[in-house]
Write a protein that holds these residues in place. Structure first.
Motif, short mmCIF file in Angstrom:
data_model
loop_
_atom_site.label_atom_id
_atom_site.label_comp_id
_atom_site.label_asym_id
_atom_site.label_seq_id
_atom_site.Cartn_x
_atom_site.Cartn_y
_atom_site.Cartn_z
N ALA A 194 -14.17 -8.42 -16.76
CA ALA A 194 -15.09 -7.85 -17.75
C ALA A 194 -16.55 -8.11 -17.35
N MET A 195 -16.82 -9.31 -16.87
CA MET A 195 -18.19 -9.62 -16.42
C MET A 195 -18.54 -8.79 -15.19
N GLY A 196 -17.59 -8.60 -14.27
CA GLY A 196 -17.84 -7.80 -13.08
C GLY A 196 -18.18 -6.36 -13.43
N VAL A 197 -17.43 -5.77 -14.35
CA VAL A 197 -17.70 -4.40 -14.78
C VAL A 197 -19.07 -4.34 -15.46
N HIS A 198 -19.35 -5.32 -16.30
CA HIS A 198 -20.64 -5.37 -16.99
C HIS A 198 -21.77 -5.47 -15.96
N ALA A 199 -21.60 -6.29 -14.95
CA ALA A 199 -22.64 -6.47 -13.93
C ALA A 199 -22.89 -5.17 -13.17
N LEU A 200 -21.83 -4.46 -12.84
CA LEU A 200 -22.00 -3.18 -12.14
C LEU A 200 -22.76 -2.19 -13.01
N ASP A 201 -22.42 -2.13 -14.30
CA ASP A 201 -23.13 -1.24 -15.22
C ASP A 201 -24.59 -1.65 -15.38
#
Length: 162
Positions: free
Chosen positions: A97-104
Motif C-alpha cells: 500500500a505504501m509502495g502504490v501510494h509512493a508511486l502515485d
C-alpha cells in the motif's frame, strides 16, 4: 480496519522511531550506521529534503516511508524512497500500500521515474514487492553491503518509469 497513508506529523515521531530504530540497529537492510541515536535516525527519516508519510491503521502507525529526489540538478526528475514497516505489519499488505501510494505521489510531484539505489539482495520480500510493482533490476553491486550475519552480499539498483 481502515488504512490511511498520510503525511507524517511531529506527533508521529515516536511511532516512526519505534519502527525505524530496530531496523537500523539490525543492520540487515539499510546502509545506515546502526549506532545512530534515536534523534539522528528520526532526523534522517524526516529530513527537510523529503516528504515523510505514515501508514496509519485505526490510529496505529504500522509503517513509514519517505519520498525525495534521487539526485539534484539533472537527476531531480527521478524519485527515490525508503520504506519500513513494524513487525506487526508483516504480511498485511502495508508495504505494498505504501509502495502504490509512493508511486502515485511521485507522479503528482512531477517525477518521471523512481529508482532504488541500494536494495540489499537478501531482503527478498522487498525485492519481490518492488518487482511486482513494475521495478526492473538494472544493476548489481557485488558484495557492496556488509550484512551482519551473512557477510558481504550484493546490493541491487531497481528502476521504473512512472
Amino acid at each position: 480496519m481502515s488504512l490511511e497513508i498520510r503525511a507524517a506529523r511531529t506527533s508521529d515521531h515516536e511511532a516512526i522511531t519505534r519502527i525505524i530504530v530496530p531496523t537500523i540497529r539490525a543492520g540487515e537492510t539499510y546502509a545506515l550506521d546502526p549506532g545512530l541515536s534515536e534523534a539522528e535516525a528520526v532526523a534522517y527519516w524526516t529530513g527537510a529534503d523529503r516528504e515523510t508519510f505514515v501508514a496509519d491503521q485505526d490510529g496505529v502507525v504500522l509503517g513509514t516511508y519517505y519520498l525525495r529526489a534521487n539526485q539534484a540538478g539533472g537527476g531531480a526528475h527521478v524519485a527515490n524512497c525508503g520504506f519500513m514497516t513494524g513487525p506487526e505489519a508483516a504480511g498485511r499488505g502495508i508495504g505494498r500500500a505504501m509502495g502504490v501510494h509512493a508511486l502515485d505521489r511521485a507522479r503528482e510531484r512531477g517525477f518521471t521515474a523512481m529508482q532504488f539505489n541500494f536494495v540489499v539482495s537478501t531482503n527478498f520480500r522487498a525485492v519481490k514487492l518492488w518487482q511486482s510493482l513494475g521495478f526492473d533490476l538494472v544493476g548489481r553491486l557485488p558484495g557492496a553491503f556488509r550484512h551482519p550475519r551473512l557477510g558481504d552480499v550484493d546490493a541491487l539498483v531497481m528502476f521504473r518509469t512512472l
